[in-house]
Structure formats: C-alpha cells, structure tokens
Design an enzyme around this catalytic site. Structure first.
Site, PDB file in Angstrom:
ATOM      1  N   LYS A   1     -19.169  62.878  57.096  1.00  0.00           N
ATOM      2  CA  LYS A   1     -20.510  62.601  57.604  1.00  0.00           C
ATOM      3  C   LYS A   1     -20.457  61.923  58.956  1.00  0.00           C
ATOM      4  CE  LYS A   1     -21.849  61.149  52.911  1.00  0.00           C
ATOM      5  NZ  LYS A   1     -22.345  59.993  52.146  1.00  0.00           N
TER       6      LYS A   1
ATOM      7  N   LYS B   1     -10.413  52.290  57.898  1.00  0.00           N
ATOM      8  CA  LYS B   1     -11.806  52.007  58.234  1.00  0.00           C
ATOM      9  C   LYS B   1     -11.949  50.772  59.119  1.00  0.00           C
ATOM     10  CE  LYS B   1     -14.073  54.286  54.354  1.00  0.00           C
ATOM     11  NZ  LYS B   1     -15.085  54.162  53.280  1.00  0.00           N
TER      12      LYS B   1
ATOM     13  N   LYS C   1     -10.422  65.491  57.406  1.00  0.00           N
ATOM     14  CA  LYS C   1     -11.351  65.721  56.313  1.00  0.00           C
ATOM     15  C   LYS C   1     -12.768  65.917  56.842  1.00  0.00           C
ATOM     16  CE  LYS C   1     -12.820  63.599  51.947  1.00  0.00           C
ATOM     17  NZ  LYS C   1     -12.741  62.403  51.088  1.00  0.00           N
TER      18      LYS C   1
END
Length: 351
Positions: free
Chosen positions: A218, A123, A215
């Site tokens: 969103k 991230k 994956k």
C-alpha cells in the site's frame, strides 16, 4: 506439556491494518485463505486499528482518515467473501482485552526476542531511536490478538512467520511460568495453545508490478505497482499491461522462471486467480509471448476483481450496515475474549 490442538477449539484469528487501500496482494496472499477457512474453523477477522497507530499520524492519516479506513477495510472484507454470519468481523480497539493481555505479555516476553524482529528494523529505518515504542512492541500486541481467542491457527504471509514464532514463544513461556496456577485453576497442563501458521496457495507473496523483488505494498509511491481492490476494470487492465516483464518469453516449465522475478510474479498471480497451479499455467501459455499472456491475465483479473469493487461501493453507500457488522462482531468477540482475560487474571493472581 499438552498443548495439542485437540484440547482447543479449532479457531482462526487474522487481520489487516486500516491504512491505505487493500490490494491484490492482500486478496491473494490472505483473503482467499480466510474465505476457505470459514468452512473448517471458527473464524475471527479483525481490522487491526491499534496496530495502525504505531507510526506517525502523518502515515495513518489522523482520526478522520482512520475512522473512514476502518469502514473501508470492513467493506472490503465482506465484498471479498467473508460472511459476517459465519465469521466474527470487528475492529480491534472495540475489544479492550487485546490491549489488556498485551500488557501481561509485555511482562512475559523478553527484550532479546523483540530485538530479533526484522520487521521493526525495516520499518524504523536508520533512525530507530525516533520510532515509537508501539512499533517496537507491536509483535507482542499481535500475540495478544491471537491468544486472547486461544486461536489454534493463523494464516500468515512469509514475512509474518517470525511474529508468529514470537507468539508461540510467549504462549510456551506463560504456560511454563504459571504451570502450577494453571493446573490449580483447572486448565490442565496448558492455558494457551501453541498456534500453528497456515501458509498455502501459489501466490502467498505477491510482488510489485513494477519490481518483482519487492512485495506489493500500500505504501509504494507508484500506484502502478499494485492493483487496488477499488480499481476500475480499465485501471486493472492498464496496470496488468504495464507490468514489468523481461525480454524472454514464457517458459514451458517452472525451472524456467528462476532468476526472473517479474515473470514468476505474473504467472503466480494468474495461477492464484484461476485456482490453478503454476505448472498448469505454464502448460497453457508456455512458449508464448508476455504480450499475449498479459491480455489473458488482464481479462482474468477484471473478471475476478471488478465484482469486489462493485460490492465494496454498494456496502460503503450503506454506512449503517457496515457499522452494525462491527458492533455485532465486537460483541461476539468480547464474549470469547472476556472469559479468557478473566481466567488470565485468576492465573496471575489479580482475581
């Protein structure tokens, strides 16, 4: 040291961030397990809004967006099948003990443990020096989320197993570091349970409809990569029919899916929605073409997901009800978390 589940109430804690629309991956990978666990455990399901702010406000949208997103996710929880009477549904920031216990755990956890967390590296990207301390430290807050309720089980995806291992490490170290005080306060050999992961179902990791190696997310810039729980029936069907596949047909046996991530993903989605095994799906469709299979998957997806979208819209039209669920849930959660935190303070010598 006795940390067996028999000492603790069978209790589940899990949650999702209020960032972006919930999607099919959230539903199949988590929500179905959450719904089933209402029959076997005391269940708390949290909108983890404190976790949402670990990245820049441009990512989570700022105060007005966050406020709406909390209600949107709460409505999604209920629309999918979580019952506010059977489960405690609340948003994390309303129960101050989450943050309070996280600070205690910051002083129990070790930097080396956090340095091993792969999700922070993913991230934060290349410029980790500009990442927030919260992004680095949020696995400790996650441990506090779980242990403030002495949760014995957490339904997690494969990508969260490492964070749950950290939770187990923190619980173990706390129990060892303060063993004498824990016994003196009448809690026996251990204060916190060693929480178990629960990973079940044929589609625990749902992948992108445009790239079977990634994956479903969103944050993916392509809306065609995911099926949002708010999508219309037409959008659901369109996205399934446009989903990426390879040139080969559907194999008759599971081994035939190896090295074919898009095929494996779509078959897994069908199995999870139908409540069947992958083997059952291949027995039904094996030898056929993906064009036929996609039509069947589109019909099944619409049948399963359209009612959720309709119920979400109904709930969001009644903001007073959604707010009442959160208010009641926070009060019920605080009734559990408050005494646990007070015991922690006594064990630590603060009280």
């Amino acid at each position: 040291m006795n940390t067996s589940a028999s000492k603790f109430t069978p209790r589940v804690l899990s949650g999702m961030q209020p960032t972006g629309n919930l999607h099919l991956g959230n539903y199949l990978g988590a929500m179905l397990n959450w719904i089933r666990m209402q029959d076997t455990h005391e269940t708390l399901y949290c909108v983890v809004d404190l976790h949402a702010i670990t990245q820049a406000a441009s990512v989570w949208g700022g105060p007005n967006v966050l406020r709406k997103a909390i209600h949107d996710v709460t409505a999604a929880y209920i629309a999918c099948g979580l019952d506010p009477k059977r489960s405690i549904i609340f948003n994390q920031s309303r129960v101050h003990e989450h943050a309070e216990l996280a600070w205690v755990f910051n002083c129990v956890a070790r930097l080396g443990w956090l340095d091993r967390m792969t999700q922070f590296k993913e991230k934060a990207g290349k410029d980790k020096e500009r990442a927030s301390v919260g992004l680095y430290d949020y696995p400790v807050l996650m441990a506090a989320d779980i242990l403030i309720y002495k949760a014995t089980a957490v339904p997690v995806g494969d990508d969260q197993k490492q964070h749950l291992e950290l939770t187990r490490d923190i619980a173990t170290k706390f129990n060892l570091d303060f063993a004498d005080s824990i016994r003196e306060q009448g809690h026996g050999d251990a204060f916190f349970p060693i929480t178990d992961p629960v990973i079940t179902g044929p589609a625990t990791r749902v992948m992108s409809l445009r790239d079977g190696t990634k994956k479903m997310s969103k944050s993916d810039p392509s809306d065609l990569s995911r099926i949002n729980l708010t999508d219309s029936a037409d959008d659901i069907a369109k996205k399934i029919r446009k989903a990426k596949t390879d040139a080969d047909g559907i194999p008759a046996e599971k081994d035939g899916l190896k090295g074919r991530p898009e095929a494996e993903n779509l078959v897994g989605i069908y199995a999870a929605l139908a409540g069947a095994t992958v083997e059952d799906v291949l027995k039904q469709f094996g030898g056929g073409q993906f064009s036929t299979f996609k039509n069947a998957l589109a019909d099944l997806s619409v049948a399963k997901l359209s009612p959720i979208s309709g119920e979400m819209n109904r709930l969001l039209a009644d903001q007073g009800y959604v707010e009442s669920v959160l208010t009641d849930g926070a009060a019920r959660a605080s009734a559990i978390a408050g005494p646990v935190m007070q015991d922690v303070k006594k064990i630590m010598g603060f009280a």
